[in-house]
Design an enzyme around this catalytic site. Sequence first.
Site, PDB file in Angstrom:
ATOM      1  N   TYR A 149      -9.206  -7.824   6.685  1.00 37.77           N
ATOM      2  CA  TYR A 149      -9.352  -6.585   7.440  1.00 37.77           C
ATOM      3  C   TYR A 149      -9.428  -5.419   6.467  1.00 37.77           C
ATOM      4  O   TYR A 149      -8.606  -5.316   5.550  1.00 37.77           O
ATOM      5  CB  TYR A 149      -8.152  -6.405   8.371  1.00 37.77           C
ATOM      6  CG  TYR A 149      -8.186  -5.158   9.224  1.00 37.77           C
ATOM      7  CD1 TYR A 149      -9.181  -4.971  10.185  1.00 37.77           C
ATOM      8  CD2 TYR A 149      -7.218  -4.160   9.084  1.00 37.77           C
ATOM      9  CE1 TYR A 149      -9.201  -3.830  10.984  1.00 37.77           C
ATOM     10  CE2 TYR A 149      -7.227  -3.020   9.886  1.00 37.77           C
ATOM     11  CZ  TYR A 149      -8.219  -2.857  10.828  1.00 37.77           C
ATOM     12  OH  TYR A 149      -8.237  -1.732  11.625  1.00 37.77           O
ATOM     13  N   ASP A 244      -9.109  -4.402  -1.972  1.00 37.91           N
ATOM     14  CA  ASP A 244      -8.471  -3.604  -0.927  1.00 37.91           C
ATOM     15  C   ASP A 244      -6.971  -3.872  -1.042  1.00 37.91           C
ATOM     16  O   ASP A 244      -6.466  -4.886  -0.577  1.00 37.91           O
ATOM     17  CB  ASP A 244      -9.013  -4.008   0.448  1.00 37.91           C
ATOM     18  CG  ASP A 244      -8.297  -3.264   1.577  1.00 37.91           C
ATOM     19  OD1 ASP A 244      -7.330  -2.542   1.300  1.00 37.91           O
ATOM     20  OD2 ASP A 244      -8.718  -3.434   2.738  1.00 37.91           O
ATOM     21  N   LYS A 272      -0.728   2.650   3.143  1.00 41.81           N
ATOM     22  CA  LYS A 272       0.627   2.192   3.470  1.00 41.81           C
ATOM     23  C   LYS A 272       1.697   2.730   2.506  1.00 41.81           C
ATOM     24  O   LYS A 272       2.112   3.869   2.641  1.00 41.81           O
ATOM     25  CB  LYS A 272       0.646   0.670   3.575  1.00 41.81           C
ATOM     26  CG  LYS A 272      -0.316   0.177   4.686  1.00 41.81           C
ATOM     27  CD  LYS A 272      -0.135  -1.265   5.021  1.00 41.81           C
ATOM     28  CE  LYS A 272      -1.216  -1.796   5.941  1.00 41.81           C
ATOM     29  NZ  LYS A 272      -0.973  -1.651   7.362  1.00 41.81           N
TER      30      LYS A 272
HETATM   31  N1  PMP Z   1      -7.007  -2.638   4.613  1.00 42.11           N
HETATM   32  C1  PMP Z   1      -5.978  -3.488   4.742  1.00 42.11           C
HETATM   33  C2  PMP Z   1      -5.845  -4.630   3.789  1.00 42.11           C
HETATM   34  C3  PMP Z   1      -5.052  -3.302   5.764  1.00 42.11           C
HETATM   35  O1  PMP Z   1      -4.036  -4.162   5.903  1.00 42.11           O
HETATM   36  C4  PMP Z   1      -5.198  -2.193   6.644  1.00 42.11           C
HETATM   37  C5  PMP Z   1      -4.222  -1.927   7.771  1.00 42.11           C
HETATM   38  N2  PMP Z   1      -3.441  -2.953   8.190  1.00 42.11           N
HETATM   39  C6  PMP Z   1      -6.283  -1.337   6.451  1.00 42.11           C
HETATM   40  C7  PMP Z   1      -7.171  -1.587   5.428  1.00 42.11           C
HETATM   41  C8  PMP Z   1      -6.482  -0.151   7.352  1.00 42.11           C
HETATM   42  O2  PMP Z   1      -5.491   0.810   7.126  1.00 42.11           O
HETATM   43  P1  PMP Z   1      -5.110   1.883   8.243  1.00 42.11           P
HETATM   44  O3  PMP Z   1      -4.482   1.140   9.372  1.00 42.11           O
HETATM   45  O4  PMP Z   1      -4.168   2.811   7.531  1.00 42.11           O
HETATM   46  O5  PMP Z   1      -6.363   2.565   8.648  1.00 42.11           O
END
Ligand code: PMP
Length: 435
Positions: A149, A244, A272
């Site tokens: 994701y 990511d 995060k």
């Molecule tokens: N990349 C990764 C690996 C994630 O785990 C997440 C959120 N769980 C995101 C992108 C998206 O981040 P956000 O929810 O702050 O938009």
Amino acid sequence: MVTTALNTTKSEEIFSAAQKLMPGGVSSPVRAFKSVGGQPIVFDRVKGSRVWDVDGNEYIDYVGTWGPAICGHANDEVNAALRETLEKGTSFGAPCLKENILAEMVINAVPSIEMVRFVNSGTEACMSVLRLMRAFTGREKIIKFEGCYHGHADMFLVQAGSGVATLGLPDSPGVPKTTTAATLTAPYNDLEAVKKLFAENPGEIAGVILEPVVGNSGFVVPDAGFLEGLRELTQEHDALLVFDEVMTGFRISYGGAQEKFGVTPDLTTLGKVIGGGLPVGAYGGRKEIMSMVAPAGPMYQAGTLSGNPLAMTAGIKTLELLQRPGTYEKLEVMTKRLTDGLLEIARNAGHQVTGGNISGMFGMFFTEGPVRNYEDAKKADLSKFSRYHRGMLEQGIYLAPSQFEAGFTSLAHTDEDIDQTLAAAKIVLNSIAAD
Ligand code: PMP
């Protein structure tokens, strides 16, 4: 199934009102407990390793607001710093010194980052890094992995794991086919599949983006040589490698997965932990690439609230706390004891399970395993997970309400918290086995 009298009357009232006001009653889908059944718990307050719901029930928390709360919820030192900054204003819409401070900390910590741009979420970071990959290489296609994701931008809503998987949505309506046509996918941990995509699309692939340790198919680690292999392949094809690290950054080690595994990508996204509980995302990498970002270069990307002093303060204080000696060792030892304990209890109760941890990030699947990719993760027994989740909730343990999410510990978790969690798991896993 053992049931304790968990009174959630107020949670139920608030959630049913919320459903009339907001789609599904939530501001983000996975919070809705759809995949585990039952109603979500409405929180009232959080502190350290604990959360309290509006009915006064107390839980040991392993979600940590989905990752950011690595120093524990409502950390006193972070709160004190925030109070001080608050007095000077929350957002300037002009440069502030705190941006320099956090930028310097990020650059010093993360091997691939020589320059950084702050945004407000992981989604924004990934969306922007994709534009940058394309701008820098002049190519349009990208490779992502099934079950990874990268936020909810159109181009990434293909085989996106996590919430999308949880809700069983194949692809989201509203995402134009033309937008995702340039998004190629491969199974995680499958270098041959990536090689094949490069061979089939010569000179057309801008780069490869991945979670270097996956948290959005549940917890899945890279095979030995996988990250190195991607590094070589991307270099061979003049394509960019993007980690990511929204979830893994400052979580599995101070320098993220790239430090832990010794593989340096070209670009990195963060989120995060870097915001310490406030909305912060970031993307960064080699100066040569980052210099393409406006106003230094032609690739446009902007944000009214980006780099605001309040969010920068939470990030700076959180990273300062993480720099103290022993942080990641503590997270590793504690989380390993938790994960080993859960696996042993589950196996002794007759369940087939697999799982593990890296530092304060962990997971357990109800399947024999091994789980090396999203296809493997989908073999897990979801109905068993639902019963486990509900049972743990009733025992005062708050786990992510989906099998396809990693769990998180924090520096505020104590040995007693782990003991209490394992004792709860013993009751719940044995009662499920007896069902
Ligand atoms: N990349 C990764 C690996 C994630 O785990 C997440 C959120 N769980 C995101 C992108 C998206 O981040 P956000 O929810 O702050 O938009």
